[in-house]
Motif scaffolding. Sequence first.
Motif, PDB file in Angstrom:
ATOM      1  N   LEU A  42      19.065 -14.041 -25.595  1.00  0.00           N
ATOM      2  CA  LEU A  42      20.327 -14.170 -24.860  1.00  0.00           C
ATOM      3  C   LEU A  42      20.979 -15.532 -25.103  1.00  0.00           C
ATOM      4  N   ALA A  43      20.188 -16.551 -25.357  1.00  0.00           N
ATOM      5  CA  ALA A  43      20.754 -17.853 -25.744  1.00  0.00           C
ATOM      6  C   ALA A  43      21.463 -17.722 -27.090  1.00  0.00           C
ATOM      7  N   GLN A  44      20.904 -16.939 -27.989  1.00  0.00           N
ATOM      8  CA  GLN A  44      21.543 -16.678 -29.283  1.00  0.00           C
ATOM      9  C   GLN A  44      22.846 -15.908 -29.075  1.00  0.00           C
ATOM     10  N   VAL A  45      22.843 -14.953 -28.160  1.00  0.00           N
ATOM     11  CA  VAL A  45      24.081 -14.225 -27.834  1.00  0.00           C
ATOM     12  C   VAL A  45      25.141 -15.220 -27.365  1.00  0.00           C
ATOM     13  N   ASP A  46      24.762 -16.118 -26.453  1.00  0.00           N
ATOM     14  CA  ASP A  46      25.702 -17.136 -25.967  1.00  0.00           C
ATOM     15  C   ASP A  46      26.288 -17.939 -27.128  1.00  0.00           C
ATOM     16  N   GLU A  47      25.430 -18.372 -28.049  1.00  0.00           N
ATOM     17  CA  GLU A  47      25.887 -19.183 -29.184  1.00  0.00           C
ATOM     18  C   GLU A  47      26.840 -18.412 -30.093  1.00  0.00           C
ATOM     19  N   LEU A  48      26.503 -17.166 -30.400  1.00  0.00           N
ATOM     20  CA  LEU A  48      27.365 -16.365 -31.269  1.00  0.00           C
ATOM     21  C   LEU A  48      28.707 -16.086 -30.606  1.00  0.00           C
ATOM     22  N   LEU A  49      28.683 -15.742 -29.319  1.00  0.00           N
ATOM     23  CA  LEU A  49      29.941 -15.498 -28.622  1.00  0.00           C
ATOM     24  C   LEU A  49      30.802 -16.762 -28.611  1.00  0.00           C
ATOM     25  N   ALA A  50      30.209 -17.898 -28.326  1.00  0.00           N
ATOM     26  CA  ALA A  50      30.958 -19.155 -28.299  1.00  0.00           C
ATOM     27  C   ALA A  50      31.560 -19.467 -29.669  1.00  0.00           C
ATOM     28  N   SER A  51      30.855 -19.108 -30.728  1.00  0.00           N
ATOM     29  CA  SER A  51      31.332 -19.422 -32.077  1.00  0.00           C
ATOM     30  C   SER A  51      32.616 -18.682 -32.439  1.00  0.00           C
ATOM     31  N   VAL A  52      32.926 -17.612 -31.695  1.00  0.00           N
ATOM     32  CA  VAL A  52      34.166 -16.862 -31.958  1.00  0.00           C
ATOM     33  C   VAL A  52      35.138 -16.949 -30.785  1.00  0.00           C
ATOM     34  N   GLY A  53      34.872 -17.853 -29.854  1.00  0.00           N
ATOM     35  CA  GLY A  53      35.776 -18.057 -28.727  1.00  0.00           C
ATOM     36  C   GLY A  53      35.615 -17.068 -27.597  1.00  0.00           C
ATOM     37  N   SER A  54      34.413 -16.529 -27.450  1.00  0.00           N
ATOM     38  CA  SER A  54      34.144 -15.581 -26.368  1.00  0.00           C
ATOM     39  C   SER A  54      32.996 -16.112 -25.513  1.00  0.00           C
ATOM     40  N   ASP A  55      32.627 -15.372 -24.487  1.00  0.00           N
ATOM     41  CA  ASP A  55      31.476 -15.723 -23.654  1.00  0.00           C
ATOM     42  C   ASP A  55      31.020 -14.482 -22.897  1.00  0.00           C
ATOM     43  N   LYS A  56      29.930 -14.622 -22.160  1.00  0.00           N
ATOM     44  CA  LYS A  56      29.332 -13.466 -21.497  1.00  0.00           C
ATOM     45  C   LYS A  56      30.209 -12.843 -20.415  1.00  0.00           C
ATOM     46  N   SER A  57      31.233 -13.535 -19.960  1.00  0.00           N
ATOM     47  CA  SER A  57      32.152 -12.920 -18.985  1.00  0.00           C
ATOM     48  C   SER A  57      33.025 -11.861 -19.649  1.00  0.00           C
ATOM     49  N   LYS A  58      33.006 -11.821 -20.981  1.00  0.00           N
ATOM     50  CA  LYS A  58      33.837 -10.873 -21.725  1.00  0.00           C
ATOM     51  C   LYS A  58      33.011  -9.744 -22.359  1.00  0.00           C
ATOM     52  N   LEU A  59      31.761  -9.603 -21.924  1.00  0.00           N
ATOM     53  CA  LEU A  59      30.932  -8.514 -22.444  1.00  0.00           C
ATOM     54  C   LEU A  59      31.562  -7.172 -22.104  1.00  0.00           C
ATOM     55  N   ASP A  80      19.215 -10.480 -15.190  1.00  0.00           N
ATOM     56  CA  ASP A  80      19.923 -10.692 -13.928  1.00  0.00           C
ATOM     57  C   ASP A  80      20.272 -12.170 -13.719  1.00  0.00           C
ATOM     58  N   ALA A  81      19.426 -13.065 -14.186  1.00  0.00           N
ATOM     59  CA  ALA A  81      19.703 -14.496 -14.076  1.00  0.00           C
ATOM     60  C   ALA A  81      20.764 -14.940 -15.091  1.00  0.00           C
ATOM     61  N   TRP A  82      20.894 -14.200 -16.184  1.00  0.00           N
ATOM     62  CA  TRP A  82      21.805 -14.590 -17.269  1.00  0.00           C
ATOM     63  C   TRP A  82      23.196 -13.964 -17.146  1.00  0.00           C
ATOM     64  N   VAL A  83      23.264 -12.690 -16.824  1.00  0.00           N
ATOM     65  CA  VAL A  83      24.538 -11.960 -16.874  1.00  0.00           C
ATOM     66  C   VAL A  83      25.539 -12.514 -15.857  1.00  0.00           C
ATOM     67  N   ASP A  84      26.835 -12.445 -16.193  1.00  0.00           N
ATOM     68  CA  ASP A  84      27.898 -12.825 -15.266  1.00  0.00           C
ATOM     69  C   ASP A  84      28.054 -11.683 -14.265  1.00  0.00           C
ATOM     70  N   GLY A  85      27.539 -11.868 -13.069  1.00  0.00           N
ATOM     71  CA  GLY A  85      27.543 -10.823 -12.052  1.00  0.00           C
ATOM     72  C   GLY A  85      28.927 -10.377 -11.612  1.00  0.00           C
ATOM     73  N   GLN A  86      29.944 -11.205 -11.848  1.00  0.00           N
ATOM     74  CA  GLN A  86      31.321 -10.828 -11.518  1.00  0.00           C
ATOM     75  C   GLN A  86      31.955  -9.984 -12.612  1.00  0.00           C
ATOM     76  N   ASN A  87      31.356  -9.996 -13.802  1.00  0.00           N
ATOM     77  CA  ASN A  87      31.916  -9.289 -14.952  1.00  0.00           C
ATOM     78  C   ASN A  87      30.820  -8.585 -15.748  1.00  0.00           C
ATOM     79  N   PRO A  88      30.043  -7.708 -15.111  1.00  0.00           N
ATOM     80  CA  PRO A  88      28.953  -7.068 -15.838  1.00  0.00           C
ATOM     81  C   PRO A  88      29.479  -6.035 -16.842  1.00  0.00           C
ATOM     82  N   PRO A  89      28.800  -5.912 -17.971  1.00  0.00           N
ATOM     83  CA  PRO A  89      29.226  -4.931 -18.975  1.00  0.00           C
ATOM     84  C   PRO A  89      28.684  -3.541 -18.664  1.00  0.00           C
TER      85      PRO A  89
END
Length: 113
Positions: A42-59, A80-89
């Motif tokens: 999930l840290a890798q997911v964060d890094e890849l999303l950031a590299s294209v201007g996105s983040d986990k709130s946009k899953l 559950d500790a990682w996901v954006d609970g206000q914007n779950p995919p």
Amino acid sequence: MSIQRVQPGARMSQAVVHGDTVYLAGQVAEGASVADQSRAALAQVDELLASVGSDKSKLLNVTIYLADIATFAEMNSVWDAWVDGQNPPARATVEAKLATPDYFVEFAVIAAV
């Protein structure tokens, strides 16, 4: 409409952006447990999303592959500790054989940019 490939290789890219959507390759990581591998992947997911201007709130959609569905709760404790609970995919979790027995969990992600 252009296509942007992130960390392309001969076989696959780690991410592909088309329009306002980014598609990540399945993310796996080393670790002694499902929890360790989940945190690292999930840290890798964060890094890849950031590299294209996105983040986990946009899953938009995440498919999680577990080598053993009995580890579902262990993976969910990290998720559950990682996901954006206000914007779950939208999400699905399935049991599957992974590329190597050393991998216990894999995350396939689609997100908005």
